[in-house]
Motif scaffolding. Structure first.
Motif, PDB file in Angstrom:
ATOM      1  N   LEU A 231      12.011  22.382  14.142  1.00  0.00           N
ATOM      2  CA  LEU A 231      12.604  23.254  13.124  1.00  0.00           C
ATOM      3  C   LEU A 231      13.442  22.484  12.115  1.00  0.00           C
ATOM      4  CD1 LEU A 231      13.683  26.416  15.146  1.00  0.00           C
ATOM      5  CD2 LEU A 231      11.890  26.247  13.418  1.00  0.00           C
ATOM      6  N   GLN A 232      14.184  21.486  12.572  1.00  0.00           N
ATOM      7  CA  GLN A 232      15.088  20.753  11.685  1.00  0.00           C
ATOM      8  C   GLN A 232      14.341  20.070  10.554  1.00  0.00           C
ATOM      9  OE1 GLN A 232      18.311  21.140  12.330  1.00  0.00           O
ATOM     10  NE2 GLN A 232      18.927  20.077  10.436  1.00  0.00           N
ATOM     11  N   GLY A 233      13.118  19.594  10.822  1.00  0.00           N
ATOM     12  CA  GLY A 233      12.352  18.916   9.786  1.00  0.00           C
ATOM     13  C   GLY A 233      11.535  19.846   8.912  1.00  0.00           C
ATOM     14  N   ILE A 234      11.380  21.099   9.329  1.00  0.00           N
ATOM     15  CA  ILE A 234      10.558  22.038   8.552  1.00  0.00           C
ATOM     16  C   ILE A 234      11.406  22.818   7.562  1.00  0.00           C
ATOM     17  CG2 ILE A 234       9.105  24.084   8.731  1.00  0.00           C
ATOM     18  CD1 ILE A 234       8.094  23.008  11.385  1.00  0.00           C
ATOM     19  N   ILE A 235      12.507  23.371   8.012  1.00  0.00           N
ATOM     20  CA  ILE A 235      13.392  24.134   7.132  1.00  0.00           C
ATOM     21  C   ILE A 235      14.350  23.178   6.434  1.00  0.00           C
ATOM     22  CG2 ILE A 235      15.080  25.994   7.015  1.00  0.00           C
ATOM     23  CD1 ILE A 235      12.254  26.865   7.762  1.00  0.00           C
ATOM     24  N   LEU A 244      11.404  33.131   8.234  1.00  0.00           N
ATOM     25  CA  LEU A 244      10.799  32.307   9.280  1.00  0.00           C
ATOM     26  C   LEU A 244      10.211  33.218  10.340  1.00  0.00           C
ATOM     27  CD1 LEU A 244      10.304  29.456  10.402  1.00  0.00           C
ATOM     28  CD2 LEU A 244      12.527  29.598  11.540  1.00  0.00           C
ATOM     29  N   LEU A 245       8.914  33.054  10.566  1.00  0.00           N
ATOM     30  CA  LEU A 245       8.199  33.818  11.575  1.00  0.00           C
ATOM     31  C   LEU A 245       7.722  32.860  12.659  1.00  0.00           C
ATOM     32  CD1 LEU A 245       6.855  36.399  12.641  1.00  0.00           C
ATOM     33  CD2 LEU A 245       4.953  35.984  11.066  1.00  0.00           C
ATOM     34  N   VAL A 246       8.116  33.098  13.915  1.00  0.00           N
ATOM     35  CA  VAL A 246       7.834  32.198  15.033  1.00  0.00           C
ATOM     36  C   VAL A 246       6.903  32.907  16.007  1.00  0.00           C
ATOM     37  CG1 VAL A 246       8.829  30.840  16.896  1.00  0.00           C
ATOM     38  CG2 VAL A 246      10.106  31.154  14.766  1.00  0.00           C
ATOM     39  N   HIS A 247       5.806  32.221  16.335  1.00  0.00           N
ATOM     40  CA  HIS A 247       4.890  32.728  17.360  1.00  0.00           C
ATOM     41  C   HIS A 247       4.619  31.595  18.361  1.00  0.00           C
ATOM     42  CE1 HIS A 247       1.679  35.104  19.211  1.00  0.00           C
ATOM     43  NE2 HIS A 247       1.010  33.967  19.281  1.00  0.00           N
ATOM     44  N   LYS A 271      19.249  27.541  17.805  1.00  0.00           N
ATOM     45  CA  LYS A 271      18.822  26.653  16.711  1.00  0.00           C
ATOM     46  C   LYS A 271      18.485  27.459  15.460  1.00  0.00           C
ATOM     47  CE  LYS A 271      17.782  22.400  15.491  1.00  0.00           C
ATOM     48  NZ  LYS A 271      18.760  21.293  15.536  1.00  0.00           N
ATOM     49  N   LEU A 272      17.879  28.630  15.645  1.00  0.00           N
ATOM     50  CA  LEU A 272      17.494  29.453  14.498  1.00  0.00           C
ATOM     51  C   LEU A 272      18.708  29.984  13.752  1.00  0.00           C
ATOM     52  CD1 LEU A 272      14.533  31.476  16.077  1.00  0.00           C
ATOM     53  CD2 LEU A 272      14.355  29.669  14.371  1.00  0.00           C
ATOM     54  N   LYS A 273      19.773  30.301  14.461  1.00  0.00           N
ATOM     55  CA  LYS A 273      20.963  30.833  13.806  1.00  0.00           C
ATOM     56  C   LYS A 273      21.633  29.807  12.911  1.00  0.00           C
ATOM     57  CE  LYS A 273      22.182  34.452  17.099  1.00  0.00           C
ATOM     58  NZ  LYS A 273      23.212  34.983  18.013  1.00  0.00           N
ATOM     59  N   GLN A 274      21.388  28.530  13.147  1.00  0.00           N
ATOM     60  CA  GLN A 274      21.972  27.483  12.301  1.00  0.00           C
ATOM     61  C   GLN A 274      21.242  27.321  10.971  1.00  0.00           C
ATOM     62  OE1 GLN A 274      21.992  23.893  14.639  1.00  0.00           O
ATOM     63  NE2 GLN A 274      23.252  24.779  16.286  1.00  0.00           N
ATOM     64  N   ASN A 276      20.376  29.736   8.790  1.00  0.00           N
ATOM     65  CA  ASN A 276      20.714  30.726   7.772  1.00  0.00           C
ATOM     66  C   ASN A 276      19.431  31.292   7.139  1.00  0.00           C
ATOM     67  OD1 ASN A 276      22.260  32.359   6.169  1.00  0.00           O
ATOM     68  ND2 ASN A 276      22.658  30.790   4.624  1.00  0.00           N
ATOM     69  N   ALA A 277      18.568  31.836   7.982  1.00  0.00           N
ATOM     70  CA  ALA A 277      17.274  32.361   7.543  1.00  0.00           C
ATOM     71  C   ALA A 277      17.052  33.728   8.175  1.00  0.00           C
ATOM     72  CB  ALA A 277      16.143  31.408   7.938  1.00  0.00           C
ATOM     73  N   GLN A 278      16.088  34.436   7.622  1.00  0.00           N
ATOM     74  CA  GLN A 278      15.656  35.712   8.203  1.00  0.00           C
ATOM     75  C   GLN A 278      14.597  35.399   9.261  1.00  0.00           C
ATOM     76  OE1 GLN A 278      14.024  38.499   5.424  1.00  0.00           O
ATOM     77  NE2 GLN A 278      14.075  40.215   6.853  1.00  0.00           N
ATOM     78  N   ILE A 279      14.860  35.817  10.494  1.00  0.00           N
ATOM     79  CA  ILE A 279      14.045  35.390  11.638  1.00  0.00           C
ATOM     80  C   ILE A 279      13.289  36.594  12.197  1.00  0.00           C
ATOM     81  CG2 ILE A 279      14.074  34.230  13.870  1.00  0.00           C
ATOM     82  CD1 ILE A 279      15.108  32.538  11.531  1.00  0.00           C
ATOM     83  N   VAL A 280      12.007  36.350  12.508  1.00  0.00           N
ATOM     84  CA  VAL A 280      11.179  37.322  13.221  1.00  0.00           C
ATOM     85  C   VAL A 280      10.432  36.579  14.317  1.00  0.00           C
ATOM     86  CG1 VAL A 280       9.269  38.957  13.083  1.00  0.00           C
ATOM     87  CG2 VAL A 280      10.904  38.827  11.216  1.00  0.00           C
ATOM     88  N   ILE A 281      10.493  37.136  15.546  1.00  0.00           N
ATOM     89  CA  ILE A 281       9.786  36.556  16.687  1.00  0.00           C
ATOM     90  C   ILE A 281       8.555  37.416  16.975  1.00  0.00           C
ATOM     91  CG2 ILE A 281       9.972  35.818  19.089  1.00  0.00           C
ATOM     92  CD1 ILE A 281      11.811  34.300  17.236  1.00  0.00           C
ATOM     93  N   SER A 282       7.421  36.761  17.112  1.00  0.00           N
ATOM     94  CA  SER A 282       6.177  37.463  17.426  1.00  0.00           C
ATOM     95  C   SER A 282       5.965  37.481  18.934  1.00  0.00           C
ATOM     96  CB  SER A 282       4.993  36.781  16.730  1.00  0.00           C
ATOM     97  OG  SER A 282       3.771  37.377  17.112  1.00  0.00           O
ATOM     98  N   SER A 283       5.496  38.609  19.443  1.00  0.00           N
ATOM     99  CA  SER A 283       5.289  38.738  20.883  1.00  0.00           C
ATOM    100  C   SER A 283       4.150  37.845  21.353  1.00  0.00           C
ATOM    101  CB  SER A 283       4.995  40.194  21.251  1.00  0.00           C
ATOM    102  OG  SER A 283       3.763  40.611  20.676  1.00  0.00           O
TER     103      SER A 283
END
Length: 357
Positions: A231-235, A244-247, A271-274, A276-283
């Motif tokens: 994540l650190q290198g992508i965002i 950010l959508l994570v599956h 890590k996602l909370k650091q 500062n993005a809108q986060i969605v987790i896919s089932s």
């Protein structure tokens, strides 16, 4: 025999009367015919044919006259339509004149460009502000989620997709014609979809609406820890409130315990909370022919994910058991077929559209 008939005509007439025949004249052409004695008038076959031909010709003439009248009406309508369309294109409008006793009411008049009325321009120009006061701080809106995406199901995503397709064109037209110009588009938010190998082949569907600001990061064989490390290198730090959508999680259910999976998701959430993005987790998608233990573990993971995302204020996309339908899972029971990949990509794309709009 002919000489005998000519030299003795009375004898021939008597002979015809004895035989029961007579020379009858046609009522139309006066031609004689030797026929049995009959009462009434007689018409020969030639005159009957002529009468039939006259009737046919009269019917044809009537049909031709009817067709000519219809054609004249069609030409009149075409000329009228052309005249009206020409006036609409040039901006001319027919001038209504006062009726007089000598004026014919049903006469079409050609209105040319010279006969247009001069435009009267007003010397007074009204100056006013037709815009309302904007919000005091745009940065506060950028850091606020546009919509609460917690507990979003696939059915809700499809309903929003149909409504947006039906009303999208109308809304765009209204926005373009509201003030006579196209409104300025807001700055595009960066959209990143990251996950395991199930994302392979979904780039065209997900990134098709906006290839400049959307990207899919597919990590074959990735687990939850792998996504956390990447994540650190992508965002990028310069991204302002990206989406950010994570599956991920399918590979973790093969070997890790339920407690280990929960701890990995919690580390991912920190890590996602650091970012500062809108986060969605896919089932996690269901699998087949992988044993009842793994199938039950996936159900437990999705049930926990739903509650955890609500607690952490993350969005959650629940695919449910949709991919257990025929033709969506491949023969290995783990990966997706072409049809299944297309359905999966559309689910993610529709969720992104809902979040951005």
């Amino acid at each position: 025999m002919m000489e005998d008939r000519c030299s003795h005509p009375q004898r021939h007439v008597l002979k015809m009367e004895e035989e029961g025949t007579a020379a009858v004249a046609c009522g139309s052409c006066a031609m004689f015919a030797i026929l049995p004695k009959i009462a009434g008038s007689f018409t020969c076959s030639n005159c009957m044919l002529i009468a039939l031909l006259k009737d046919k010709v009269q019917q044809l003439e009537e049909r031709v006259a009817t067709l000519q009248r219809i054609r004249e009406l069609e030409l009149f309508l075409e000329a009228t339509e052309h005249t009206v369309s020409t006036k609409e294109e040039t901006g001319d409008s027919p001038v209504k004149e006062a009726s007089s006793p000598t004026q014919e009411p049903d006469i079409w008049r050609n209105v040319t460009q010279r006969s247009r009325r001069p435009r009267v321009r007003s010397d007074c120009l009204e100056i006013r502000n037709r815009f309302e006061v904007l919000s005091p701080s745009m940065e506060d809106e950028e850091h606020t989620p546009f919509e609460d995406l917690s507990l979003i199901t696939v059915d809700q995503v499809y309903e929003d997709d149909q409504q947006s397709q039906s009303s999208g064109n109308v809304q765009a037209t209204l926005e373009r014609t509201a003030h006579g110009r196209t409104p300025t588009k807001p700055k595009r938010r960066r959209v990143v979809v990251i996950g395991d190998s199930l994302l392979r082949g979904t780039e065209a569907v997900i990134c098709g609406p906006d290839k400049m600001s959307r990207e899919v990061c597919c990590l074959p064989g990735a687990k939850i820890q792998d996504v956390t490390e990447r994540l650190q290198g992508i965002i990028k730090p310069t991204d302002k409130y990206p989406f950010l959508l994570v599956h991920v999680g399918t590979n973790d259910t093969a070997s890790n315990s339920l407690q280990k999976i929960k701890r990995d998701y919690e580390a991912l959430g920190r890590k996602l909370k650091q970012l500062n993005a809108q986060i969605v987790i896919s089932s996690v998608l269901p699998v087949e022919r992988r044993g009842p233990g793994r199938e039950g573990k996936i159900v437990e993971v999705n049930s926990w994910l739903r509650k955890w995302c609500k607690q952490e204020r993350f969005g959650f996309l629940d695919h449910g058991m949709q991919f257990l339908e025929d033709g969506l899972l491949a023969s290995d029971g783990l990966h997706l077929t072409t049809v299944g990949r297309n359905v999966f990509a559309k689910n993610l794309r529709n969720l992104i559209r809902r979040a951005l709009n």
